[in-house]
Write an enzyme that holds these catalytic residues in place. Sequence first.
Site, PDB file in Angstrom:
ATOM      1  N   LYS A   5       8.944  -0.064 -19.228  1.00 37.83           N
ATOM      2  CA  LYS A   5       8.008   0.822 -19.931  1.00 37.83           C
ATOM      3  C   LYS A   5       8.406   1.039 -21.379  1.00 37.83           C
ATOM      4  CE  LYS A   5       5.656   3.293 -16.281  1.00 37.83           C
ATOM      5  NZ  LYS A   5       5.365   4.563 -15.643  1.00 37.83           N
ATOM      6  N   LYS A  49       4.070  -7.688 -11.022  1.00 44.38           N
ATOM      7  CA  LYS A  49       3.403  -6.879  -9.997  1.00 44.38           C
ATOM      8  C   LYS A  49       2.016  -6.442 -10.481  1.00 44.38           C
ATOM      9  CE  LYS A  49       4.764  -2.218 -11.097  1.00 44.38           C
ATOM     10  NZ  LYS A  49       5.176  -0.910 -10.787  1.00 44.38           N
ATOM     11  N   LYS A  97      -1.968  -0.871 -12.570  1.00 46.11           N
ATOM     12  CA  LYS A  97      -3.210  -0.309 -13.110  1.00 46.11           C
ATOM     13  C   LYS A  97      -3.181  -0.250 -14.630  1.00 46.11           C
ATOM     14  CE  LYS A  97      -1.343   4.037 -11.435  1.00 46.11           C
ATOM     15  NZ  LYS A  97      -1.175   4.607 -10.139  1.00 46.11           N
TER      16      LYS A  97
HETATM   17  P1  TYM Z   1       3.155   4.629  -8.974  1.00 45.32           P
HETATM   18  O1  TYM Z   1       2.191   5.699  -9.325  1.00 45.32           O
HETATM   19  O2  TYM Z   1       3.407   3.560  -9.967  1.00 45.32           O
HETATM   20  O3  TYM Z   1       2.703   3.937  -7.640  1.00 45.32           O
HETATM   21  C1  TYM Z   1       2.401   4.678  -6.477  1.00 45.32           C
HETATM   22  C2  TYM Z   1       2.861   3.920  -5.245  1.00 45.32           C
HETATM   23  O4  TYM Z   1       2.257   2.635  -5.202  1.00 45.32           O
HETATM   24  C3  TYM Z   1       3.263   1.632  -5.068  1.00 45.32           C
HETATM   25  N1  TYM Z   1       2.840   0.438  -5.820  1.00 45.32           N
HETATM   26  C4  TYM Z   1       2.804  -0.789  -5.319  1.00 45.32           C
HETATM   27  N2  TYM Z   1       3.087  -1.267  -4.092  1.00 45.32           N
HETATM   28  C5  TYM Z   1       2.930  -2.590  -3.884  1.00 45.32           C
HETATM   29  N3  TYM Z   1       2.504  -3.451  -4.836  1.00 45.32           N
HETATM   30  C6  TYM Z   1       2.214  -3.016  -6.090  1.00 45.32           C
HETATM   31  N4  TYM Z   1       1.781  -3.869  -7.006  1.00 45.32           N
HETATM   32  C7  TYM Z   1       2.355  -1.632  -6.369  1.00 45.32           C
HETATM   33  N5  TYM Z   1       2.142  -0.876  -7.472  1.00 45.32           N
HETATM   34  C8  TYM Z   1       2.452   0.389  -7.117  1.00 45.32           C
HETATM   35  C9  TYM Z   1       4.514   2.246  -5.677  1.00 45.32           C
HETATM   36  O5  TYM Z   1       5.675   1.627  -5.178  1.00 45.32           O
HETATM   37  C10 TYM Z   1       4.383   3.688  -5.231  1.00 45.32           C
HETATM   38  O6  TYM Z   1       4.855   3.850  -3.918  1.00 45.32           O
HETATM   39  N6  TYM Z   1       7.658   6.764  -9.621  1.00 45.32           N
HETATM   40  C11 TYM Z   1       6.520   6.636  -8.727  1.00 45.32           C
HETATM   41  C12 TYM Z   1       5.839   7.957  -8.426  1.00 45.32           C
HETATM   42  C13 TYM Z   1       6.724   9.017  -7.895  1.00 45.32           C
HETATM   43  C14 TYM Z   1       7.271   9.080  -6.578  1.00 45.32           C
HETATM   44  C15 TYM Z   1       7.988  10.320  -6.539  1.00 45.32           C
HETATM   45  C16 TYM Z   1       7.226   8.246  -5.488  1.00 45.32           C
HETATM   46  C17 TYM Z   1       7.125  10.138  -8.550  1.00 45.32           C
HETATM   47  N7  TYM Z   1       7.878  10.922  -7.738  1.00 45.32           N
HETATM   48  C18 TYM Z   1       8.659  10.689  -5.389  1.00 45.32           C
HETATM   49  C19 TYM Z   1       7.896   8.623  -4.335  1.00 45.32           C
HETATM   50  C20 TYM Z   1       8.609   9.841  -4.278  1.00 45.32           C
HETATM   51  C21 TYM Z   1       5.498   5.714  -9.370  1.00 45.32           C
HETATM   52  O7  TYM Z   1       5.500   5.511 -10.561  1.00 45.32           O
HETATM   53  O8  TYM Z   1       4.546   5.277  -8.513  1.00 45.32           O
END
Ligand code: TYM
Length: 333
Positions: free
Chosen positions: A114, A196, A199
């Site tokens: 990022k 990956k 969005k």
């Molecule tokens: P975020 O918002 O990027 O994504 C949310 C969830 O979707 C999963 N994900 C994917 N899984 C498979 N293939 C992909 N291409 C893909 N893109 C996203 C992510 O692994 C995630 O599970 N840091 C986290 C948010 C967060 C969080 C937490 C998660 C903040 N606090 C506490 C778990 C527990 C994030 O940026 O997810």
Amino acid sequence: MEEKKIIFSGIQPSGYFTLGNYLGAIKNWTKLQHEHNCIFCIVDMHAITVRQEPKNLRQRTYDSFVQLIACGLEPEKALLFIQSHVPAHAELAWLLNCYTYMGELNRMTQFKDKSSRHSENINAGLYTYPALMAADILLYQTDLVPVGEDQKQHIELTRDIAIRFNNLYSPTFVVPEGYFPKAGARVMSLQEPDKKMSKSDENENAYITLLEEPSRIMNKVKRAVTDSENQVRYDIKNKPGISNLIDIYASITGKSIEDIEREFSSAGYGQFKNAVGEAIVETLSPIQERFKELSKEKGYINNLIREGAEKAERMSYKTLNKVMRKIGLYQVK
Ligand code: TYM
């Protein structure tokens, strides 16, 4: 009977959810809510580590909440709330910042990624993001964190922080574990299958959102980058594009990779892509219909948002107070 576990996970409201979010995380959430104590959070404070248009952030946060319910999360079963409504997250994050080393944060690949994409705004929040994520998880004495594979490193760090704190004082936090789906843990970009699906990708053809029209979904899958062999065979190294489509299809249908290879052994990519596109449309159509219906119920949704925050707030203060006491912050009894 298996003991009920505490499950926590979060998702950023930084755009419409993608098929990656759904297959990597949300789909598992909808399953787990029937057997365990589940808590799911729209992490708006994580989203502001990159610049957000205020109007869009507000709308997307609401839409994210609605999307989770449209995906099948039931507010009577799972606790759903918005992170910024529960101040204990920010409070514990500060405390945990003091137990997290810069050396650890320097190693985080999400930060590296990022900060290279937003070189004009490498803020301290982006850097200490994992301490806030650790706070989210540890506040609720979480056993399992259902996420996609890209979050593995953050969960490892959360475990290290919990163990460090427990050893310094006395057992305070449950040490959580990551929980990943068999298929769909890492859904790749349809255009650059070694990246990956995200969005925030500049190329719209790289991802599919949950609210995308069927004809666009079919088109994006048709245009997905593959190879010239025209043989539906799983081989991540040499055939990342087709392997990604096989993985998506496996995740949606529940079929094994071997069964899919067999089923399409005499089909070309055109026919297979058609099947993948149709499977995606079939999964997303009912979600889209529910989303349309639910979005109109603003009073109902806002009530759920309010109730979720109240419940989470009550739960979160137990751990926060315990942590403050152990550290030695003065409290009036
Ligand atoms: P975020 O918002 O990027 O994504 C949310 C969830 O979707 C999963 N994900 C994917 N899984 C498979 N293939 C992909 N291409 C893909 N893109 C996203 C992510 O692994 C995630 O599970 N840091 C986290 C948010 C967060 C969080 C937490 C998660 C903040 N606090 C506490 C778990 C527990 C994030 O940026 O997810």
